[in-house]
Design an enzyme around this catalytic site. Structure first.
Site, mmCIF file in Angstrom:
data_model
loop_
_atom_site.group_PDB
_atom_site.id
_atom_site.type_symbol
_atom_site.label_atom_id
_atom_site.label_comp_id
_atom_site.label_asym_id
_atom_site.label_seq_id
_atom_site.Cartn_x
_atom_site.Cartn_y
_atom_site.Cartn_z
ATOM 1 N N LYS A 251 0.845 -1.208 0.000
ATOM 2 C CA LYS A 251 0.000 0.000 0.000
ATOM 3 C C LYS A 251 0.876 1.252 0.000
ATOM 4 O O LYS A 251 0.665 2.166 -0.795
ATOM 5 C CB LYS A 251 -0.882 0.000 1.243
ATOM 6 C CG LYS A 251 -1.551 1.342 1.546
ATOM 7 C CD LYS A 251 -2.472 1.295 2.751
ATOM 8 C CE LYS A 251 -1.808 1.568 4.048
ATOM 9 N NZ LYS A 251 -1.538 2.981 4.351
ATOM 10 N N ASN A 252 1.888 1.281 0.861
ATOM 11 C CA ASN A 252 2.666 2.512 1.048
ATOM 12 C C ASN A 252 3.723 2.741 -0.024
ATOM 13 O O ASN A 252 4.433 3.736 0.025
ATOM 14 C CB ASN A 252 3.266 2.558 2.461
ATOM 15 C CG ASN A 252 2.175 2.740 3.505
ATOM 16 O OD1 ASN A 252 1.020 3.048 3.163
ATOM 17 N ND2 ASN A 252 2.510 2.535 4.756
ATOM 18 N N CYS B 230 -5.576 12.336 12.732
ATOM 19 C CA CYS B 230 -6.214 11.021 12.600
ATOM 20 C C CYS B 230 -6.046 10.343 13.949
ATOM 21 O O CYS B 230 -5.472 10.897 14.879
ATOM 22 C CB CYS B 230 -5.578 10.233 11.467
ATOM 23 S SG CYS B 230 -3.958 9.653 11.883
ATOM 24 N N ARG C 209 -0.260 14.482 12.860
ATOM 25 C CA ARG C 209 0.202 14.250 11.492
ATOM 26 C C ARG C 209 0.426 15.551 10.716
ATOM 27 O O ARG C 209 -0.158 15.783 9.662
ATOM 28 C CB ARG C 209 -0.759 13.338 10.729
ATOM 29 C CG ARG C 209 -1.218 12.081 11.462
ATOM 30 C CD ARG C 209 -0.179 11.010 11.625
ATOM 31 N NE ARG C 209 0.278 10.428 10.392
ATOM 32 C CZ ARG C 209 -0.340 9.429 9.760
ATOM 33 N NH1 ARG C 209 -1.463 8.951 10.235
ATOM 34 N NH2 ARG C 209 0.145 8.939 8.634
ATOM 35 N N ARG D 262 -5.156 10.515 4.442
ATOM 36 C CA ARG D 262 -4.159 11.569 4.559
ATOM 37 C C ARG D 262 -3.084 11.459 3.497
ATOM 38 O O ARG D 262 -2.452 12.442 3.144
ATOM 39 C CB ARG D 262 -3.468 11.568 5.918
ATOM 40 C CG ARG D 262 -4.008 10.719 6.970
ATOM 41 C CD ARG D 262 -3.088 10.648 8.132
ATOM 42 N NE ARG D 262 -1.922 11.452 7.903
ATOM 43 C CZ ARG D 262 -1.907 12.788 7.994
ATOM 44 N NH1 ARG D 262 -3.020 13.409 8.285
ATOM 45 N NH2 ARG D 262 -0.810 13.462 7.778
HETATM 46 C C1 EPZ Z 1 3.978 7.083 6.518
HETATM 47 O O1 EPZ Z 1 3.155 8.076 7.085
HETATM 48 C C2 EPZ Z 1 3.096 5.858 6.341
HETATM 49 N N1 EPZ Z 1 2.017 6.174 5.415
HETATM 50 C C3 EPZ Z 1 2.544 5.428 7.703
HETATM 51 O O2 EPZ Z 1 1.796 4.235 7.503
HETATM 52 C C4 EPZ Z 1 3.713 5.120 8.627
HETATM 53 O O3 EPZ Z 1 3.216 4.787 9.903
HETATM 54 C C5 EPZ Z 1 4.621 6.348 8.727
HETATM 55 O O4 EPZ Z 1 5.055 6.745 7.409
HETATM 56 C C6 EPZ Z 1 5.860 6.090 9.562
HETATM 57 O O5 EPZ Z 1 6.575 5.017 9.021
HETATM 58 C C7 EPZ Z 1 2.273 6.168 4.076
HETATM 59 O O6 EPZ Z 1 3.395 5.932 3.648
HETATM 60 C C8 EPZ Z 1 1.120 6.456 3.172
HETATM 61 P P1 EPZ Z 1 5.837 10.451 8.690
HETATM 62 P P2 EPZ Z 1 3.673 9.606 7.145
HETATM 63 O O7 EPZ Z 1 5.708 11.727 7.937
HETATM 64 O O8 EPZ Z 1 4.583 9.886 6.017
HETATM 65 C C9 EPZ Z 1 6.163 13.849 11.970
HETATM 66 C C10 EPZ Z 1 -0.016 2.818 7.744
HETATM 67 O O9 EPZ Z 1 -0.444 2.251 8.746
HETATM 68 N N2 EPZ Z 1 6.057 14.813 10.854
HETATM 69 O O10 EPZ Z 1 7.009 9.569 8.420
HETATM 70 O O11 EPZ Z 1 2.477 10.471 7.347
HETATM 71 C C11 EPZ Z 1 4.893 13.054 12.192
HETATM 72 O O12 EPZ Z 1 4.002 13.767 13.030
HETATM 73 C C12 EPZ Z 1 0.386 4.259 7.808
HETATM 74 O O13 EPZ Z 1 0.158 2.270 6.616
HETATM 75 C C13 EPZ Z 1 6.161 16.171 11.119
HETATM 76 O O14 EPZ Z 1 6.321 16.578 12.278
HETATM 77 O O15 EPZ Z 1 4.530 9.603 8.483
HETATM 78 C C14 EPZ Z 1 5.402 11.785 12.837
HETATM 79 O O16 EPZ Z 1 5.577 12.031 14.223
HETATM 80 C C15 EPZ Z 1 0.068 4.857 9.155
HETATM 81 N N3 EPZ Z 1 6.062 17.061 10.098
HETATM 82 C C16 EPZ Z 1 6.785 11.586 12.208
HETATM 83 O O17 EPZ Z 1 7.130 12.839 11.618
HETATM 84 C C17 EPZ Z 1 5.875 16.651 8.795
HETATM 85 O O18 EPZ Z 1 5.829 17.521 7.892
HETATM 86 C C18 EPZ Z 1 6.815 10.528 11.122
HETATM 87 O O19 EPZ Z 1 5.748 10.793 10.246
HETATM 88 C C19 EPZ Z 1 5.765 15.275 8.549
HETATM 89 C C20 EPZ Z 1 5.867 14.371 9.585
#
Ligand code: EPZ
Length: 418
Positions: free
Chosen positions: A22-23, A116, A121, A92
């Site tokens: 999916k990702n 969410c 996020r 998202r």
């Molecule tokens: C991706 O989400 C995945 N989704 C998530 O999978 C996964 O849990 C996550 O990465 C972590 O591995 C997809 O790839 C579609 P992040 P993403 O940006 O990119 C902070 C699932 O179950 N952050 O890596 O949204 C954020 O708050 C889903 O398949 C900022 O602060 O996660 C978090 O604490 C759930 N500012 C951390 O970084 C930003 O601009 C990691 O988030 C972006 C993120």
């Protein structure tokens, strides 16, 4: 409202094929916006989230045709640059159209995803990176507006590792004039898969899979054909299902090297995990699982997307284990539901302290997010008696026919649609 009904206690046995990731599929489908023309993808998982991003691309003017695990996307004509709230609020990851739209059309208006179940996020790092490439970004009425008459390559240092942030910026950089370097980039295998698709489109990218990615932008991009990588989180979830039921399952189609942290942690619990020469993974439970501690981390660390599943395992382990969630601030929503099944779990800040009990008891429980629902299914497979997991649409976002796959492994599980 659909729900899953299961009766636990059956050791899972047999073989199961992992679906596409999916990702990886979501950013790869968004990347089709970067170049006009017909794209063909295979090994695309049949999931709600893939349907949602397909609907979003159609709103923007693309045509999207699905045939089994094949997806044809034609982005020759785009007549919109807006990702509306009604679609973004359901997924998202729609934010992934921001970089490609801006890069190709010079503008993009994308609804802020909103929080969410697992956390706020934010997307501030996505926006700051696009501004460094010359975009003018504003936020009003719940939408991000980005405008750029041509993006310019930049050196971007991400102060937090962000998966979709890295993906958005890498995609935008393929059409920015000059060189972009993304430092402290996410290293997930899905980033490498996206980079491989972008290279197939003619992009010049090096370093994907490391913490520094360099993109030589501005070259001609063209449509491509691509096979999506297997879903490592689905594979990890199926491995956990074999371990929690003390079964013996052969998982085909996964790439074991994407799962080192998860497979090593499973071995620590006493499960027998063997990677076969052709890449299949054999997981045998066999005895009560030992308690182990888990700390989530960006790849190649233990994935946050496997945290809830592992908590189900540890809830019937032989002692005390601590699971620390370092990525998301609210990713323990499955705890309250596991407790209803008899799990002994205490939360202290980012730590969950799990005291293994001898067995869980089946109960009606409610899914709250994608991986929490997987955790409840795993618990139901091991629990004594009947478990009913409601709001199973959460599960359908990220798992293709999970109950069918589990049923083929001997689980007593059916989907109720009343
Ligand atoms: C991706 O989400 C995945 N989704 C998530 O999978 C996964 O849990 C996550 O990465 C972590 O591995 C997809 O790839 C579609 P992040 P993403 O940006 O990119 C902070 C699932 O179950 N952050 O890596 O949204 C954020 O708050 C889903 O398949 C900022 O602060 O996660 C978090 O604490 C759930 N500012 C951390 O970084 C930003 O601009 C990691 O988030 C972006 C993120």
């Amino acid at each position: 409202m659909q729900r899953l009904l299961m009766r636990g206690g059956v050791p899972l046995t047999g073989e199961v094929q992992v679906s596409g990731a999916k990702n990886a599929a979501l950013p790869i489908i968004a990347a089709t916006l970067l170049a006009p023309g017909p794209f063909r993808f295979s090994n695309v998982p049949v999931l709600m989230d893939v349907t949602t991003i397909g609907n979003l691309l159609e709103r923007l003017g693309a045509t999207v045709q699905r045939e089994g695990d094949r997806l044809a996307v034609d982005t020759t004509v785009l007549h919109g640059t807006e990702a509306p709230y009604d679609l973004v609020k359901t997924m998202r990851a729609s934010v992934l159209v921001l970089g490609p739209l801006l890069a190709r059309m010079g503008r993009a208006r994308v609804s802020l995803p909103g929080g969410c179940a697992i956390g706020a996020r934010p997307i501030n790092l996505h926006l700051a990176g696009l501004e460094k490439m010359g975009a003018r970004v504003s936020i009003d009425h719940g939408y991000v507006e980005a405008v750029a008459d041509g993006l310019t390559g930049a050196r971007i240092v991400l102060d937090t590792v962000t998966v979709t942030g890295t993906e958005n910026l890498m995609m935008a950089a393929t059409r920015a004039a000059g060189t972009t370097v993304i430092e402290n980039a996410a290293r997930e295998p899905e980033i490498v898969d996206l980079a491989n698709l972008l290279k197939a489109m003619g992009a010049e990218i090096s370093g994907a899979g490391t913490d520094t990615i360099t993109i030589q932008g501005g070259g001609e991009l063209r449509p491509a054909e691509y096979r999506i990588m297997p879903d490592r989180i689905e594979a990890g979830t199926l491995a956990a299902a074999a371990a929690i039921t003390q079964g013996d399952v052969l998982i085909r189609g996964a790439r074991a090297e994407h799962l080192d942290a998860v497979l090593n942690k499973l071995r620590e619990t006493g499960a027998d995990v063997a990677v076969q020469p052709e890449g299949a993974i054999r997981v045998k439970g066999g005895r009560r699982l030992k308690s182990v501690d888990v700390r989530t981390a960006p790849y190649p660390g233990f994935p946050t997307d496997m945290q809830a599943q592992f908590m189900a395992l540890m809830s019937i382990s032989d002692g005390l284990s601590v699971i620390t969630e370092t990525i998301f601030e609210n990713r323990f929503t499955h705890v309250a539901e596991l407790r209803r099944m008899g799990a002994d779990i205490k939360i202290q800040g980012t730590n969950a302290i799990i005291k293994g009990v001898s067995e869980l008891s089946g109960a009606p429980v409610m899914a709250t997010d994608l991986r929490a629902s997987a955790s409840l299914v795993l618990a139901g497979l091991a629990a004594r008696g009947e478990t009913e997991v409601s709001r199973v649409y959460h599960l359908d976002r990220g798992y293709e026919s999970l109950e069918k796959k589990l049923e083929n492994l001997g689980a007593r599980i059916i989907r109720l649609t009343s």
